[in-house]
Motif scaffolding. Sequence first.
Motif, PDB file in Angstrom:
ATOM      1  N   LYS A  66      17.513 -14.047  -6.337  1.00 34.04           N
ATOM      2  CA  LYS A  66      17.327 -14.621  -4.999  1.00 34.04           C
ATOM      3  C   LYS A  66      17.279 -13.699  -4.029  1.00 34.04           C
ATOM      4  O   LYS A  66      16.524 -13.535  -3.311  1.00 34.04           O
ATOM      5  CB  LYS A  66      18.707 -15.745  -4.726  1.00 34.04           C
ATOM      6  N   ALA A  67      18.144 -12.657  -4.159  1.00 32.18           N
ATOM      7  CA  ALA A  67      18.334 -11.630  -3.103  1.00 32.18           C
ATOM      8  C   ALA A  67      17.034 -10.714  -3.143  1.00 32.18           C
ATOM      9  O   ALA A  67      16.360 -10.375  -2.333  1.00 32.18           O
ATOM     10  CB  ALA A  67      19.400 -10.814  -3.392  1.00 32.18           C
ATOM     11  N   SER A  68      16.381 -10.412  -4.550  1.00 32.65           N
ATOM     12  CA  SER A  68      15.523  -9.468  -4.671  1.00 32.65           C
ATOM     13  C   SER A  68      14.016  -9.967  -4.243  1.00 32.65           C
ATOM     14  O   SER A  68      13.100  -9.465  -4.172  1.00 32.65           O
ATOM     15  CB  SER A  68      15.312  -9.049  -6.188  1.00 32.65           C
ATOM     16  N   GLY A  69      13.981 -11.546  -4.110  1.00 37.70           N
ATOM     17  CA  GLY A  69      12.906 -12.102  -3.566  1.00 37.70           C
ATOM     18  C   GLY A  69      12.199 -12.598  -4.814  1.00 37.70           C
ATOM     19  O   GLY A  69      11.237 -13.301  -4.539  1.00 37.70           O
ATOM     20  N   HIS A  70      12.626 -12.598  -6.006  1.00 42.66           N
ATOM     21  CA  HIS A  70      11.854 -13.051  -7.298  1.00 42.66           C
ATOM     22  C   HIS A  70      12.060 -14.709  -7.462  1.00 42.66           C
ATOM     23  O   HIS A  70      11.219 -15.175  -7.627  1.00 42.66           O
ATOM     24  CB  HIS A  70      12.462 -12.572  -8.477  1.00 42.66           C
ATOM     25  N   VAL A  71      13.047 -15.198  -6.817  1.00 43.56           N
ATOM     26  CA  VAL A  71      13.366 -16.889  -7.138  1.00 43.56           C
ATOM     27  C   VAL A  71      12.188 -17.201  -6.092  1.00 43.56           C
ATOM     28  O   VAL A  71      11.570 -18.198  -6.565  1.00 43.56           O
ATOM     29  CB  VAL A  71      14.601 -17.290  -6.354  1.00 43.56           C
ATOM     30  N   ASP A  72      11.874 -16.682  -5.083  1.00 42.80           N
ATOM     31  CA  ASP A  72      11.093 -17.297  -4.049  1.00 42.80           C
ATOM     32  C   ASP A  72       9.546 -17.023  -4.361  1.00 42.80           C
ATOM     33  O   ASP A  72       8.475 -17.768  -4.290  1.00 42.80           O
ATOM     34  CB  ASP A  72      11.491 -17.111  -2.527  1.00 42.80           C
TER      35      ASP A  72
ATOM     36  N   ARG B 220      -7.851   6.018 -15.115  1.00 45.93           N
ATOM     37  CA  ARG B 220      -7.978   6.242 -13.769  1.00 45.93           C
ATOM     38  C   ARG B 220      -6.798   5.697 -13.130  1.00 45.93           C
ATOM     39  O   ARG B 220      -5.689   4.758 -13.792  1.00 45.93           O
ATOM     40  CB  ARG B 220      -9.141   5.513 -13.379  1.00 45.93           C
ATOM     41  N   PHE B 221      -6.589   6.159 -11.871  1.00 49.88           N
ATOM     42  CA  PHE B 221      -5.540   5.635 -11.238  1.00 49.88           C
ATOM     43  C   PHE B 221      -5.950   4.770 -10.066  1.00 49.88           C
ATOM     44  O   PHE B 221      -6.772   5.437  -8.904  1.00 49.88           O
ATOM     45  CB  PHE B 221      -4.636   6.752 -10.677  1.00 49.88           C
ATOM     46  N   ARG B 222      -5.794   3.416 -10.051  1.00 48.41           N
ATOM     47  CA  ARG B 222      -6.412   2.813  -8.830  1.00 48.41           C
ATOM     48  C   ARG B 222      -5.344   2.097  -7.787  1.00 48.41           C
ATOM     49  O   ARG B 222      -4.347   1.653  -8.257  1.00 48.41           O
ATOM     50  CB  ARG B 222      -7.207   1.502  -9.790  1.00 48.41           C
ATOM     51  N   GLN B 223      -5.715   2.688  -6.484  1.00 53.19           N
ATOM     52  CA  GLN B 223      -4.824   1.894  -5.660  1.00 53.19           C
ATOM     53  C   GLN B 223      -4.818   0.435  -5.656  1.00 53.19           C
ATOM     54  O   GLN B 223      -5.814  -0.171  -5.229  1.00 53.19           O
ATOM     55  CB  GLN B 223      -4.984   2.684  -4.213  1.00 53.19           C
ATOM     56  N   HIS B 224      -3.770  -0.306  -5.419  1.00 50.79           N
ATOM     57  CA  HIS B 224      -3.796  -1.733  -5.211  1.00 50.79           C
ATOM     58  C   HIS B 224      -4.245  -1.968  -3.844  1.00 50.79           C
ATOM     59  O   HIS B 224      -4.027  -1.232  -2.828  1.00 50.79           O
ATOM     60  CB  HIS B 224      -2.344  -2.366  -4.895  1.00 50.79           C
ATOM     61  N   LEU B 225      -5.169  -2.898  -3.841  1.00 50.36           N
ATOM     62  CA  LEU B 225      -5.646  -3.522  -2.373  1.00 50.36           C
ATOM     63  C   LEU B 225      -4.546  -4.171  -1.673  1.00 50.36           C
ATOM     64  O   LEU B 225      -3.410  -4.754  -2.448  1.00 50.36           O
ATOM     65  CB  LEU B 225      -6.775  -4.523  -2.560  1.00 50.36           C
ATOM     66  N   PRO B 226      -4.584  -4.305  -0.075  1.00 52.70           N
ATOM     67  CA  PRO B 226      -3.397  -4.821   0.485  1.00 52.70           C
ATOM     68  C   PRO B 226      -2.968  -6.199   0.003  1.00 52.70           C
ATOM     69  O   PRO B 226      -1.621  -6.352  -0.103  1.00 52.70           O
ATOM     70  CB  PRO B 226      -3.933  -4.785   1.897  1.00 52.70           C
ATOM     71  N   ASP B 227      -3.741  -7.030  -0.400  1.00 51.21           N
ATOM     72  CA  ASP B 227      -3.642  -8.393  -0.546  1.00 51.21           C
ATOM     73  C   ASP B 227      -3.156  -8.542  -2.259  1.00 51.21           C
ATOM     74  O   ASP B 227      -2.589  -9.454  -2.364  1.00 51.21           O
ATOM     75  CB  ASP B 227      -4.964  -9.225  -0.479  1.00 51.21           C
ATOM     76  N   GLU B 228      -3.307  -7.386  -2.876  1.00 53.41           N
ATOM     77  CA  GLU B 228      -2.609  -7.734  -4.282  1.00 53.41           C
ATOM     78  C   GLU B 228      -1.426  -7.001  -4.560  1.00 53.41           C
ATOM     79  O   GLU B 228      -0.584  -7.023  -5.653  1.00 53.41           O
ATOM     80  CB  GLU B 228      -3.655  -7.174  -5.357  1.00 53.41           C
ATOM     81  N   MET B 229      -0.816  -6.563  -3.502  1.00 56.55           N
ATOM     82  CA  MET B 229       0.580  -5.767  -3.355  1.00 56.55           C
ATOM     83  C   MET B 229       1.667  -6.640  -3.858  1.00 56.55           C
ATOM     84  O   MET B 229       1.647  -7.646  -3.258  1.00 56.55           O
ATOM     85  CB  MET B 229       0.690  -5.102  -2.303  1.00 56.55           C
ATOM     86  N   ALA B 230       2.537  -6.227  -4.531  1.00 62.54           N
ATOM     87  CA  ALA B 230       3.864  -7.234  -4.999  1.00 62.54           C
ATOM     88  C   ALA B 230       4.643  -7.392  -3.719  1.00 62.54           C
ATOM     89  O   ALA B 230       4.572  -6.432  -2.538  1.00 62.54           O
ATOM     90  CB  ALA B 230       4.755  -6.435  -5.991  1.00 62.54           C
ATOM     91  N   HIS B 231       5.350  -8.176  -3.751  1.00 54.99           N
ATOM     92  CA  HIS B 231       6.210  -8.536  -2.382  1.00 54.99           C
ATOM     93  C   HIS B 231       7.077  -7.393  -1.945  1.00 54.99           C
ATOM     94  O   HIS B 231       7.510  -7.560  -0.829  1.00 54.99           O
ATOM     95  CB  HIS B 231       6.941  -9.862  -2.584  1.00 54.99           C
ATOM     96  N   TYR B 232       7.528  -6.569  -2.650  1.00 56.51           N
ATOM     97  CA  TYR B 232       8.590  -5.328  -2.399  1.00 56.51           C
ATOM     98  C   TYR B 232       7.662  -4.299  -2.111  1.00 56.51           C
ATOM     99  O   TYR B 232       8.379  -3.129  -1.794  1.00 56.51           O
ATOM    100  CB  TYR B 232       9.338  -5.266  -3.689  1.00 56.51           C
TER     101      TYR B 232
ATOM    102  N   ARG C 185       8.424   1.415  -3.230  1.00 57.88           N
ATOM    103  CA  ARG C 185       9.115  -0.042  -3.010  1.00 57.88           C
ATOM    104  C   ARG C 185       9.968  -0.080  -1.295  1.00 57.88           C
ATOM    105  O   ARG C 185      10.662  -0.813  -1.245  1.00 57.88           O
ATOM    106  CB  ARG C 185      10.122  -0.379  -4.021  1.00 57.88           C
ATOM    107  N   THR C 186       9.860   1.268  -0.971  1.00 63.65           N
ATOM    108  CA  THR C 186      10.593   1.345   0.155  1.00 63.65           C
ATOM    109  C   THR C 186      12.137   1.098   0.028  1.00 63.65           C
ATOM    110  O   THR C 186      12.637   1.397  -1.002  1.00 63.65           O
ATOM    111  CB  THR C 186      10.032   0.563   1.237  1.00 63.65           C
ATOM    112  N   ASP C 187      12.780   0.468   1.155  1.00 58.53           N
ATOM    113  CA  ASP C 187      14.152   0.250   0.871  1.00 58.53           C
ATOM    114  C   ASP C 187      14.584  -1.366   0.644  1.00 58.53           C
ATOM    115  O   ASP C 187      15.324  -1.884   0.659  1.00 58.53           O
ATOM    116  CB  ASP C 187      15.135   0.549   1.957  1.00 58.53           C
ATOM    117  N   TYR C 188      13.251  -1.892   0.287  1.00 58.23           N
ATOM    118  CA  TYR C 188      13.133  -3.349   0.066  1.00 58.23           C
ATOM    119  C   TYR C 188      14.246  -3.807  -0.701  1.00 58.23           C
ATOM    120  O   TYR C 188      15.004  -4.879  -0.140  1.00 58.23           O
ATOM    121  CB  TYR C 188      11.629  -3.721  -0.427  1.00 58.23           C
TER     122      TYR C 188
END
Length: 580
Positions: free
Chosen positions: A75-81, A298-310, A335-338
């Motif tokens: 719940k805290a990590s955001g996975h439940v939602d 290859r190393f592919r950067q995620h597009l802004p809208d495909e990034m995980a919530h964290y 993942r910053t300090d998310y």
Amino acid sequence: MKRDKYEKVMDLAKRRGYLWSSFEIYGGIAGFVDYGPLGTMLKNNIINIWREYYVVREEFYEIDSPTITPYEVLKASGHVDNFTDPIVECKECLESFRADHLIEECTSLDTEGKSLRELEQMIREHDIRCPKCGGELGEVKRFNLMFVTSIGPGGKRRGYMRPETAQGIFIQFKRLAGFFRNKLPFGVVQIGRAYRNEISPRQGVIRLREFTQAEGEFFVHPREKTHRRFKEVEEEVVPLLPADRQMDNSIDPEEKVIEITIGEAVRRGIVRHEAIGYFIAITKRFLKDIGIDVKKLRFRQHLPDEMAHYAIDCWDAEIYTERFGWIECVGIADRTDYDLRAHMKHSGEDLRIFVEYEEPKEVETYEIELNYREVGRIFKGDLKLIEKKLKEMDNEEMEKLVREIEEKGRYILRVEADGEVKEFEILKDYLKIRKVVKKIRGEKILPHVIEPSYGIDRILYCLLEQAYREEEDRVYLDLKPKVAPIKVGVFPLVNRDRLPEIAMDIKERLRREGIIAQYDDRGAIGRRYMRMDEIGTPFCITVDGQTLEDGTVTVRDRNTREQERVKIEEIVDYIKSKLE
RNA sequence: GCGCCAGUGGUGUAGCCUGGUAUCACUCUGGCCUUCCAAGCCAGCAACUCGGGUUCAAAUCCCGACUGGCGCACCA
């Protein structure tokens, strides 16, 4: 019908004991695989090399935490939602739809953050009906991509199978920080199973409901996303596919990947900081080392809208496969300090680390002394909250308090507790304020985390696919000796004249030295070579007539089929030198 | 989850339309033979994805499930 490479590889993997579908005698179930004897060895070899990189060389330490995780954590990590899709089913045709998508399509209203009940209400208010048959829609339910379970008898406590191994590390952050004596940066890894209840898993081992991850979490100071050993990887050339180039239609799709040194990529801001760059380089080296062709990487950067919530930034190592195209095998995310922030908030534990300044700073600040006789009587049980809040205030807030108390004689203190905001009126005579000059030796910071996360099953498939070779008269797996499950086959050329005994003895010697060797005396010699070729065994030792005369045996190379004569006494060292 | 297609020993298959428990090859096991790349001979193990229906009788016809493939949806 021509069989494609996927089919041929999976067929071989099944026949020879690399990969089997799970629960097969009961009909099987999608999204689960068993590793057979050779598959398990190959997997272990890959994982052990991974440990060589991360645990031995990078000095990450490994932990091992439970796969069952209580509700609160996720719940805290955001996975439940964030892992839950609201689904609504048509009462007539039983078709199911994403409730939020349906509402947004029909009404163009925003459904962000709405509860299930609110969504259901929206459906009724706008009389949204089944888009397929026009039937009435039922209640809105959750479809959660996590496997639910209950902990203990009675099923009161909800738990989930972990959707990633990373959370186990974040949960133990306080202990881990203590283990590393509170000095940033430090790294922790975990290798283990993770679970996602995919709606429709396909593609064999590529999309599993239960899979193995090897994840590293590199905790850094938020302002120092550098890497101490970046110099060592600076010259590593990597194929990068940045987000802006993916979206730029003026670039030829074939030309979108740029080959660049990782040092240059960081200098030019293509990769946003050294820490991500460093792990991109390490990942390339690791994959190359276990035998992945870098031309298919290859190393592919995620597009802004495909990034995980964290995550705020993520680069995937993608490997090219014949059937599925580019598939994601490793994710390197900032993942910053998310996560730490989320767990700090939900658990109430202070997960910050005290970082000393190089030189202590002198700061003007205020010291507050409470008039306990007064405030105790007024605030009673809430006093603890107020004390805590006052202690945690930063300088800016403190100055505001001092100003308002002096000007208006009162200050409204807002404290967040249990999800509610409480307000307390602080009057002038509740406290004494003194201006002081303090020596600040450092500050508490919440570390950011850079995460390289490897999908072991996918990497293993890619390795098998790339190793698969067909020649006119044989099929073989060109696995590197260091990852091959069986290292050596040992055969007597014929089953007489003591040749079997000598061969058996050589096998025993190799095994005693930790080298996986297999004895075989069945059928013709050619057949035995072919069997070994097919499972990727790099060397075959054959005891022949000449062995009896001069104590030498032949060693055959899998790829070239060439043979070399080696003294039995030197055979162990010879093989060892070839396995490095 | 929806739509289309498919499912016979370990592997590849014949048989299915026109119901009568299964063809062939390779692999595998045991034996003989064999002094270097799936040789030969003899013997053997081994299959109709599962469940229901129709029928005296189902690999075969019908329905459902499961698995796999493709397309759609999904993919933190």
